[in-house]
Design a protein around this motif. Structure first.
Motif, mmCIF file in Angstrom:
data_model
loop_
_atom_site.group_PDB
_atom_site.id
_atom_site.type_symbol
_atom_site.label_atom_id
_atom_site.label_comp_id
_atom_site.label_asym_id
_atom_site.label_seq_id
_atom_site.Cartn_x
_atom_site.Cartn_y
_atom_site.Cartn_z
ATOM 1 N N TYR A 3 16.289 22.987 -30.609
ATOM 2 C CA TYR A 3 17.089 22.644 -31.795
ATOM 3 C C TYR A 3 16.640 21.328 -32.417
ATOM 4 O O TYR A 3 16.657 21.173 -33.630
ATOM 5 N N GLN A 4 16.228 20.391 -31.610
ATOM 6 C CA GLN A 4 15.854 19.068 -32.119
ATOM 7 C C GLN A 4 14.487 19.029 -32.791
ATOM 8 O O GLN A 4 14.196 18.128 -33.565
ATOM 9 N N PHE A 5 13.640 20.011 -32.463
ATOM 10 C CA PHE A 5 12.251 19.990 -32.938
ATOM 11 C C PHE A 5 11.881 21.113 -33.909
ATOM 12 O O PHE A 5 11.125 20.894 -34.846
ATOM 13 N N THR B 261 17.634 26.988 -21.766
ATOM 14 C CA THR B 261 18.500 26.532 -22.842
ATOM 15 C C THR B 261 18.728 25.026 -22.785
ATOM 16 O O THR B 261 18.885 24.454 -21.709
ATOM 17 N N HIS B 262 18.686 24.417 -23.942
ATOM 18 C CA HIS B 262 18.900 22.975 -24.075
ATOM 19 C C HIS B 262 20.029 22.814 -25.103
ATOM 20 O O HIS B 262 19.781 22.540 -26.270
ATOM 21 N N TYR B 263 21.236 23.087 -24.678
ATOM 22 C CA TYR B 263 22.475 23.020 -25.491
ATOM 23 C C TYR B 263 22.669 24.180 -26.465
ATOM 24 O O TYR B 263 23.796 24.508 -26.801
ATOM 25 N N PHE C 200 19.080 25.204 -17.095
ATOM 26 C CA PHE C 200 19.884 24.473 -18.073
ATOM 27 C C PHE C 200 19.381 23.051 -18.244
ATOM 28 O O PHE C 200 18.874 22.451 -17.291
ATOM 29 N N ASN C 201 19.577 22.508 -19.444
ATOM 30 C CA ASN C 201 19.394 21.081 -19.660
ATOM 31 C C ASN C 201 20.752 20.400 -19.692
ATOM 32 O O ASN C 201 21.609 20.763 -20.521
ATOM 33 N N GLU C 202 20.960 19.446 -18.815
ATOM 34 C CA GLU C 202 22.170 18.613 -18.833
ATOM 35 C C GLU C 202 23.453 19.390 -19.060
ATOM 36 O O GLU C 202 24.212 19.098 -19.999
ATOM 37 N N PRO C 203 23.744 20.378 -18.206
ATOM 38 C CA PRO C 203 25.009 21.095 -18.408
ATOM 39 C C PRO C 203 26.207 20.150 -18.273
ATOM 40 O O PRO C 203 27.256 20.401 -18.872
ATOM 41 N N ILE D 119 31.005 18.149 -20.863
ATOM 42 C CA ILE D 119 31.838 16.962 -21.119
ATOM 43 C C ILE D 119 32.027 16.792 -22.624
ATOM 44 O O ILE D 119 33.133 16.603 -23.122
ATOM 45 N N ARG D 120 30.924 16.905 -23.350
ATOM 46 C CA ARG D 120 31.006 16.679 -24.796
ATOM 47 C C ARG D 120 31.550 17.887 -25.558
ATOM 48 O O ARG D 120 32.133 17.729 -26.618
ATOM 49 N N GLY D 121 31.332 19.083 -25.030
ATOM 50 C CA GLY D 121 31.810 20.286 -25.726
ATOM 51 C C GLY D 121 33.270 20.600 -25.451
ATOM 52 O O GLY D 121 33.953 21.153 -26.315
ATOM 53 N N HIS E 222 16.958 10.634 -16.825
ATOM 54 C CA HIS E 222 17.551 9.331 -16.518
ATOM 55 C C HIS E 222 17.150 8.296 -17.563
ATOM 56 O O HIS E 222 15.965 8.080 -17.803
ATOM 57 N N TYR E 223 18.157 7.661 -18.136
ATOM 58 C CA TYR E 223 17.926 6.644 -19.160
ATOM 59 C C TYR E 223 18.584 5.313 -18.834
ATOM 60 O O TYR E 223 18.117 4.267 -19.247
ATOM 61 N N THR E 224 19.758 5.380 -18.155
ATOM 62 C CA THR E 224 20.620 4.201 -18.183
ATOM 63 C C THR E 224 21.484 4.057 -16.937
ATOM 64 O O THR E 224 21.573 4.979 -16.124
ATOM 65 N N THR F 71 12.595 14.547 -15.868
ATOM 66 C CA THR F 71 12.399 15.463 -16.993
ATOM 67 C C THR F 71 12.652 14.794 -18.347
ATOM 68 O O THR F 71 12.296 15.358 -19.382
ATOM 69 N N GLU F 72 13.315 13.618 -18.330
ATOM 70 C CA GLU F 72 13.443 12.815 -19.557
ATOM 71 C C GLU F 72 13.644 11.355 -19.185
ATOM 72 O O GLU F 72 14.353 11.039 -18.227
ATOM 73 N N ASN F 73 13.039 10.497 -20.012
ATOM 74 C CA ASN F 73 13.260 9.062 -19.941
ATOM 75 C C ASN F 73 12.664 8.508 -21.233
ATOM 76 O O ASN F 73 11.574 8.900 -21.631
ATOM 77 N N PHE G 62 15.735 15.209 -34.286
ATOM 78 C CA PHE G 62 17.170 15.325 -34.573
ATOM 79 C C PHE G 62 17.982 14.920 -33.338
ATOM 80 O O PHE G 62 17.995 15.636 -32.344
ATOM 81 N N GLU G 63 18.654 13.763 -33.410
ATOM 82 C CA GLU G 63 19.371 13.238 -32.247
ATOM 83 C C GLU G 63 20.854 13.663 -32.287
ATOM 84 O O GLU G 63 21.763 12.847 -32.381
ATOM 85 N N TRP G 64 21.069 14.986 -32.251
ATOM 86 C CA TRP G 64 22.416 15.560 -32.135
ATOM 87 C C TRP G 64 23.411 14.962 -33.125
ATOM 88 O O TRP G 64 23.092 14.892 -34.303
ATOM 89 N N THR G 65 24.555 14.487 -32.670
ATOM 90 C CA THR G 65 25.573 14.034 -33.633
ATOM 91 C C THR G 65 25.123 12.805 -34.428
ATOM 92 O O THR G 65 25.749 12.453 -35.422
#
Ligand code: GBH
Length: 505
Positions: free
Chosen positions: A25-27, A130-132, A175-178, A183-185, A319-321, A394-396, A451-454
């Motif tokens: 979706y982002q790309f 799937t990634h969201y 899944f990506n980050e279920p 949590i957000r959905g 992992h980012y933070t 898988t992400e940073n 596209f960074e989601w919201t």
């Protein structure tokens, strides 16, 4: 760093995957092209008010539509010298109506072309099912993840992907980050399907206490079904591996008090172990069961057996933070939405500061603090808890806010802060490897601004700048830095002289 420039002493094994990450979706863009069905993010972004800058992923960075663009992006990857690429398949491109319609051959052809072109260039595809993004049809028919029916759909879809692509794709994530998706959905309601109760967010049509748990439960069982199919029908002849990707925040106890240490452990249980424990060990974390009681769905004996039998080949770690955590069970904490202080979040208050000092340099995002030590601790935690199962980062990556009103400037290309972030976090990965962690790869988020989601296009994560009017890609300093890092640690030759490749003007 003593190891730089000395490939022989590099802690990265020779078959280590270095790559960049993306998601459909982002790309991709190509909103309804070639028979793609509407997905949940199309529906969500097209409703006014959901996305900060009013934008959507209809065009995104056009990774799909112009074959030229795809080739161009693969050129960029090849120049950097990556040996793998993490992307996701758009479910609604393959099955526009889920299992209630037919397979979209054009979608299959697209990913065949992408996979083949990657392999021709020596780049391993590392693919999320799937990634969201999911077909909107599943939302409309039965409320998607809230219904056990979704397991049938996911199983059906996974089977098709393994069948068509599994001869060439050797790394699958279900899944990506279920954890973030539910949590957000379903708790704060800021992602589709925008469900929550008023005490948690800006909506009233959901149940923030129960629904995230139900959605997670159905995702966990869907994961097990997909792994089951892979193991019984495909893995032997195709020889690949299958895992799941979790968002992993390092939760640092705010003090040495036992209460705060236990709170940090609860924060982890309610965020990451929530999914990984059942998938690997067949049951939810003890502390979730204690606190949530009958709100937490139960696995039948049969399901428990299946979970333990199917399991995982690897854990993907986004992992980012890091955050500090303060106990909220035995002492009073300030409450606030998204701070993690409620019962459904384990009474563990998340905070970025301790005595007024932030855990790391703040960035353009309110959840991203630069704390490279967290990477090493996170890896050590997962290694210990899950018996040193193979891991992939898988992400940073690092973000900046959009500076496009100033045009393409020296400033927007010289991303020294991103380089500092990446070098700190990759050093931490190297250190974890030296200490014996079984890390098999690292994927930088992201190859391009996207596209960074919201937050729409207001936040930039790319090591290449994208001009959203012309869609032109321009390497930032971090692209050159990553190229050199990979070369130093693999002994590989830089394909083109860096001076001409990365000239900014
Ligand atoms: C990842 O998400 C995504 O996989 C990727 O698509 C995205 O572009 C990238 O990172 C950069 O953001 O509110 O409790 O979930 C990470 C998204 C959202 C994870 C905020 C941490 C805060 C905790 N992050 N979230 S919670």
């Amino acid at each position: 760093l003593p190891l730089k420039g000395n490939p022989n002493a590099s802690p990265f094994p020779s078959n280590f995957l270095f790559g960049t990450a993306s998601s459909s979706y982002q790309f991709e863009g190509a909103f309804l092209s070639d028979g793609k069905g509407l997905n949940n993010w199309d529906a969500f972004t097209h409703k006014p008010g959901n996305i900060l800058d009013g934008s959507n992923g209809d065009i995104a960075v056009d990774h799909y539509h112009r074959y030229q663009a795809m080739i161009e992006d693969l050129d960029l990857m090849q120049r950097i010298g990556v040996n793998s690429y993490r992307f996701s398949i758009s479910w609604a491109r393959i099955l526009p109506k889920g299992r209630f319609g037919s397979v979209n051959k054009a979608g299959i052809m697209h990913y065949n072309k992408l996979i083949n072109t990657l392999l021709l260039r020596g780049i391993q595809p590392f693919v999320s099912l799937t990634h969201y993004d999911i077909p909107q049809e599943l939302e409309n028919r039965y409320g998607a993840w809230l219904s056990p029916q979704v397991q049938e759909d996911f199983k059906y879809y996974a089977d098709i992907c393994f069948k068509y692509f599994g001869d060439r794709v050797k790394y699958w994530s279900t899944f990506n980050e279920p954890n973030v998706a539910v949590i957000r959905g379903y708790r704060t309601g800021v992602y589709p399907p925008s469900r929550c109760s008023s005490s948690f967010g800006n909506c009233t049509d959901g149940d923030s206490e129960k629904e995230p748990l139900i959605a997670a439960h159905n995702i966990i069982l869907s994961h097990a079904d997909a792994v089951d199919i892979y193991r019984t029908k495909y893995q032997k002849q195709q020889g690949g591996s299958i895992g799941i990707v979790m968002n992993a925040i390092w939760y640092e106890p705010i003090s040495e008090f036992l209460e705060n240490k236990q709170a940090a452990e609860r924060a982890q249980a309610f965020y990451m172990n929530w999914f990984l424990d059942p998938i690997i060990m067949g049951k939810y974390p003890e502390v979730m069961q204690e606190i949530l009681g009958s709100n937490l769905p139960a696995f039948s004996n049969h399901e428990q057996e299946k979970l333990k039998r199917t399991g995982l080949d690897f854990i993907g770690i986004n992992h980012y933070t890091s955050f500090y955590v303060r106990d909220c069970m035995f002492s009073v904490c300030e409450q606030g939405p998204g701070t993690g202080s409620s019962k459904t979040e384990g009474f563990a208050l998340r905070t970025a500061t301790k005595n007024g000092v932030s855990i790391g340099k703040p960035t353009a995002l309110d959840w991203l603090y630069v704390h490279p030590q967290g990477m090493e601790k996170m890896i050590a935690y997962i290694k210990d808890r899950y018996n040193n199962i193979p891991m992939f980062i898988t992400e940073n990556g690092f973000c900046e806010s959009d500076k496009s009103e100033k045009g393409l400037t020296e400033e927007s290309l010289n991303d020294a802060n991103r380089v500092e972030y990446l070098s700190g976090y990759l050093d931490a990965v190297a250190e974890a490897l030296r200490k014996g962690a079984d890390i098999r790869g690292y994927f930088l988020w992201s190859l391009l601004d996207n596209f960074e989601w919201t937050l729409g296009y207001t936040i930039r994560f790319g090591i290449h700048h994208v001009d959203y009017t012309t869609l032109k890609r321009t390497p930032r300093t971090s692209a050159l830095w990553y190229q050199q890092f990979i070369a130093n640690h693999t002994g590989s030759k830089i394909l083109m002289p860096s001076k001409t490749t990365f000239q900014h003007h």
